[in-house]
Write an enzyme that holds these catalytic residues in place. Structure first.
Site, PDB file in Angstrom:
ATOM      1  N   ILE A  18      46.833  74.025  43.243  1.00  0.00           N
ATOM      2  CA  ILE A  18      46.270  74.690  42.074  1.00  0.00           C
ATOM      3  C   ILE A  18      45.184  73.824  41.440  1.00  0.00           C
ATOM      4  O   ILE A  18      45.329  72.605  41.352  1.00  0.00           O
ATOM      5  CB  ILE A  18      47.393  74.971  41.054  1.00  0.00           C
ATOM      6  CG1 ILE A  18      48.509  75.803  41.701  1.00  0.00           C
ATOM      7  CG2 ILE A  18      46.857  75.664  39.805  1.00  0.00           C
ATOM      8  CD1 ILE A  18      49.803  75.859  40.908  1.00  0.00           C
ATOM      9  N   CYS A  19      44.118  74.467  40.993  1.00  0.00           N
ATOM     10  CA  CYS A  19      43.069  73.868  40.166  1.00  0.00           C
ATOM     11  C   CYS A  19      42.332  72.738  40.897  1.00  0.00           C
ATOM     12  O   CYS A  19      41.577  72.979  41.810  1.00  0.00           O
ATOM     13  CB  CYS A  19      43.659  73.419  38.840  1.00  0.00           C
ATOM     14  SG  CYS A  19      42.452  73.159  37.539  1.00  0.00           S
ATOM     15  N   ALA A  20      42.544  71.501  40.494  1.00  0.00           N
ATOM     16  CA  ALA A  20      41.873  70.369  41.137  1.00  0.00           C
ATOM     17  C   ALA A  20      42.565  69.942  42.429  1.00  0.00           C
ATOM     18  O   ALA A  20      41.949  69.306  43.286  1.00  0.00           O
ATOM     19  CB  ALA A  20      41.798  69.183  40.181  1.00  0.00           C
TER      20      ALA A  20
ATOM     21  N   TYR B 228      39.076  74.129  40.999  1.00  0.00           N
ATOM     22  CA  TYR B 228      38.539  74.004  39.649  1.00  0.00           C
ATOM     23  C   TYR B 228      37.022  73.835  39.721  1.00  0.00           C
ATOM     24  O   TYR B 228      36.519  73.095  40.578  1.00  0.00           O
ATOM     25  CB  TYR B 228      39.171  72.790  38.959  1.00  0.00           C
ATOM     26  CG  TYR B 228      38.759  72.642  37.518  1.00  0.00           C
ATOM     27  CD1 TYR B 228      39.320  73.449  36.539  1.00  0.00           C
ATOM     28  CD2 TYR B 228      37.801  71.703  37.146  1.00  0.00           C
ATOM     29  CE1 TYR B 228      38.942  73.322  35.213  1.00  0.00           C
ATOM     30  CE2 TYR B 228      37.423  71.567  35.821  1.00  0.00           C
ATOM     31  CZ  TYR B 228      37.990  72.385  34.857  1.00  0.00           C
ATOM     32  OH  TYR B 228      37.611  72.254  33.550  1.00  0.00           O
TER      33      TYR B 228
END
Length: 151
Positions: A102-104, A124
């Site tokens: 998730i994200c980064a 991200y």
């Protein structure tokens, strides 16, 4: 029942870790939180300290259905810096098991250990060049599933 492990490192993004755990447990999925610290307590990026279900020391993830890496900084970097995490994700990928980041975390963890080469992935904003350098194709969508990898 599916067996899922979600890894926690100091600096993790609380919503990206705790929301999936909550939703999966409500759905009846067996999810275990794993601290990469020496102890069970892990502090998120916004100062929320949680108690993980287990520590990574001596853990065997070979029977896992899914491994999850939440983002947050420096949490994603701390996951990357943990050799046991890198090895668990590489082994999970080699076995064809599900991986989520998730994200980064797609860029900081998965791309850096070669798991996104040839895959479509999201991350991200600002980390897209890391995906490209790792041989991944960035897709500007909230969720991207490509083979066994979900970002």
């Amino acid at each position: 029942m599916a067996k899922t492990y979600l890894f926690l490192a100091n600096g993790f993004e609380e919503l990206e870790a705790l929301s999936p755990v909550d939703l999966m447990r409500r759905a009846g999925i067996d999810v275990t939180t794993v601290s990469i610290n020496d102890g069970l307590e892990v502090t998120g990026a916004n100062g929320v300290t949680v108690k993980a279900d287990m520590t990574i020391a001596g853990a065997d993830f070979s029977g896992a259905d899914m491994l999850i890496a939440p983002g947050g900084m420096p949490g994603a970097q701390n996951l990357h810096d943990c050799e046991a995490v890198r090895e668990a994700f590489k082994a999970q990928n080699a076995a064809g098991g599900l991986i989520a980041a998730i994200c980064a975390a797609p860029a900081v963890l998965l791309a850096s250990i070669g798991l996104l080469d040839g895959h479509r992935a999201t991350c991200y904003p600002g980390f897209e060049s890391v995906l490209a350098t790792a041989g991944a194709t960035h897709v500007a969508e909230r969720v991207v599933e490509d083979g066994n990898i979900i970002t």
